[in-house]
Scaffold this motif. Structure first.
Motif, PDB file in Angstrom:
ATOM      1  N   LEU A 159      41.547  33.315  29.984  1.00 48.60           N
ATOM      2  CA  LEU A 159      41.249  33.024  28.587  1.00 48.60           C
ATOM      3  C   LEU A 159      39.760  33.014  28.295  1.00 48.60           C
ATOM      4  O   LEU A 159      39.304  33.561  27.290  1.00 48.60           O
ATOM      5  CB  LEU A 159      41.853  31.668  28.196  1.00 48.60           C
ATOM      6  CG  LEU A 159      43.379  31.548  28.215  1.00 48.60           C
ATOM      7  CD1 LEU A 159      43.797  30.126  27.847  1.00 48.60           C
ATOM      8  CD2 LEU A 159      44.001  32.538  27.239  1.00 48.60           C
TER       9      LEU A 159
ATOM     10  N   ALA B  47      37.514  35.259  25.379  1.00 45.74           N
ATOM     11  CA  ALA B  47      36.980  34.538  24.223  1.00 45.74           C
ATOM     12  C   ALA B  47      35.468  34.724  24.113  1.00 45.74           C
ATOM     13  O   ALA B  47      34.936  34.940  23.009  1.00 45.74           O
ATOM     14  CB  ALA B  47      37.326  33.055  24.325  1.00 45.74           C
TER      15      ALA B  47
ATOM     16  N   PRO C  78      40.195  30.431  21.164  1.00 44.62           N
ATOM     17  CA  PRO C  78      40.609  31.803  21.489  1.00 44.62           C
ATOM     18  C   PRO C  78      39.788  32.886  20.791  1.00 44.62           C
ATOM     19  O   PRO C  78      39.695  34.008  21.289  1.00 44.62           O
ATOM     20  CB  PRO C  78      42.086  31.846  21.049  1.00 44.62           C
ATOM     21  CG  PRO C  78      42.248  30.690  20.109  1.00 44.62           C
ATOM     22  CD  PRO C  78      41.303  29.647  20.583  1.00 44.62           C
TER      23      PRO C  78
ATOM     24  N   ALA D  33      40.623  24.369  27.282  1.00 43.35           N
ATOM     25  CA  ALA D  33      40.667  25.778  26.887  1.00 43.35           C
ATOM     26  C   ALA D  33      39.590  26.085  25.858  1.00 43.35           C
ATOM     27  O   ALA D  33      39.279  25.253  25.000  1.00 43.35           O
ATOM     28  CB  ALA D  33      42.045  26.123  26.303  1.00 43.35           C
TER      29      ALA D  33
END
Length: 415
Positions: free
Chosen positions: A309, A313, A274, A271
């Motif tokens: 995501l 971001a 964020p 990931a």
């Protein structure tokens, strides 16, 4: 430090099998997605990808090379051949000790590994592996094959940093030349991961779109209903050359590479951070390296993979870095057309930036249907149709699993 220019380009993409066809695909906003033909994908969650169309390796390489090269090396070699021809380089008039190959692949010969394991499992347990298995499979052989073809005796290696691989390869090549260690470098990236293991592995991570009923529009960066990326294949090659070396031989110059950056999110295995901290820092470093300011940027080719995501971001990072200037620039994700070429993404997207500079247009972000309420609607994401624009400076982002970030800045060449 020495100035570095781009004097040759080669492209093999899901929307065009050479540089001119790629340019036309970018201008037209072509979708490269199709149902998978490389294997029977009926039982896979994702049954489509951005494959090459009507590509015949034997039109470029002899049968022995085709047999001994994995597809990722074939794609590297074919685009290198186009870029070298485009550059007009005369190998008898350059110092081959000062010419190198710094290339990229995120995965390497996945189909070779897959096939050899399947063949072994189908046998009686006796190991009968192809003697070319390892040379075909290992990621560094793309650079090795190119250097052997052209006799380049300078630096020769491959960077592997997931989807940031080609960005890192270009930036290292940039440094070799501007620091005076090399006169020219063949750089770029290639990938051939539309295989059972590639699709199945990314499916298991829930990274891929599963929009099998509407695969042509499945790659939807910044759309509210995006559901993952579309895997692509192919490659892109750039000839980077020291400016005076290029001028001395009368080379045409596409653009100048003026700055780069590399950072890590140091956050998560897959990931993005964020808040886009690593992404913002890498763009800031590239600007500083180039001696440019935010106001100088005309176009940002984002990593923009079409994941829920990642897209948010990255846009946060772009907006935080650029402030109000973000409303003056164009932003787009060409992965909406080509899909995600993993380790080769940075190469074909760098070429998209260079083509934008040379042809005064911004490639679109296609497949946009629904606005995402988390995205500032005043940002010009170049939705659905290419836009005319005088592009002087373009920034290309590539980010990879593991938190790897790369940014590269290209500028219209001026004496």
């Amino acid at each position: 430090m020495k100035r570095v220019v781009i004097t040759g380009l080669g492209a093999l993409t899901p929307i065009g099998n050479d540089l001119q066809a790629y340019l036309e695909g970018l201008k037209a906003g072509t979708s490269g997605a199709n149902l998978i033909t490389h294997f029977d994908a009926e039982k896979f969650k994702t049954q489509f990808a951005c494959e090459l169309k009507d590509f015949d390796a034997s039109a470029f390489l002899d049968r022995r090379e085709v047999r001994r090269f994995d597809d990722f090396s074939i794609y590297a070699m074919v685009t290198a051949m186009e870029a070298m021809e485009d550059s007009g380089l005369d190998l008898e008039k350059i110092d081959l000790d000062r010419a190198g190959v710094i290339y990229a692949s995120g995965i390497g010969g996945l189909s070779t590994l897959e096939k050899e394991i399947e063949d072994f499992e189908a046998g009686d347990g006796t190991p009968r592996y192809n003697p070319f298995m390892i040379p075909k499979m290992i990621a560094n052989l793309s650079a090795g094959h190119i250097s052997m073809k052209y006799g380049f005796r300078g630096p020769s290696f491959v960077t592997v940093s997931a989807c940031a691989s080609a960005g890192h390869a270009m930036n290292i090549a940039f440094d070799y030349i501007r620091l005076g260690r090399s006169d020219l470098i063949i750089t770029g990236g290639s990938e051939a991961s539309v295989t059972k293991a590639g699709i199945g592995g990314f499916n298991a991570m829930k990274a891929l779109s599963t929009r099998n009923d509407d695969y042509k529009t499945a790659s939807r960066p910044y759309d509210a209903e995006r559901d993952g990326f579309v895997l692509g294949e192919g490659g892109g090659t750039l000839i980077l050359e020291e400016l005076e070396h290029a001028k001395k031989r009368g080379a045409k110059i596409y653009a100048e590479l003026v700055g780069c950056g590399a950072t890590s999110d140091a956050y998560h295995m897959t990931a993005p951070h964020p808040e886009g901290i690593g992404a913002m820092n890498v763009m800031r470093l590239a600007l500083k390296d180039a001696g440019l300011e935010v106001k100088d940027i005309d176009y940002v080719n984002t990593h923009g993979t079409s994941t829920p995501l990642g897209d948010i971001a990255e846009l946060k990072a772009v907006q935080q870095l650029m402030g109000d200037h973000v409303y003056n620039i164009n932003v787009s994700s060409t992965k909406s057309m080509t899909g995600h070429l993993l380790g080769a993404a940075g190469a074909i997207e760098a070429i998209a930036c260079i083509l934008a500079i040379n042809h005064n247009f911004v490639p679109p972000t296609i497949n946009h249907f629904n606005d995402d309420p988390e995205i500032d609607p005043k940002i010009n994401l170049t939705f659905n149709k290419a836009q005319e624009r005088d592009v002087k400076v373009a920034l290309s982002n590539t980010f990879g699993f593991g938190g790897h970030n790369s940014a590269t800045i290209f500028k219209a060449y001026e004496e």
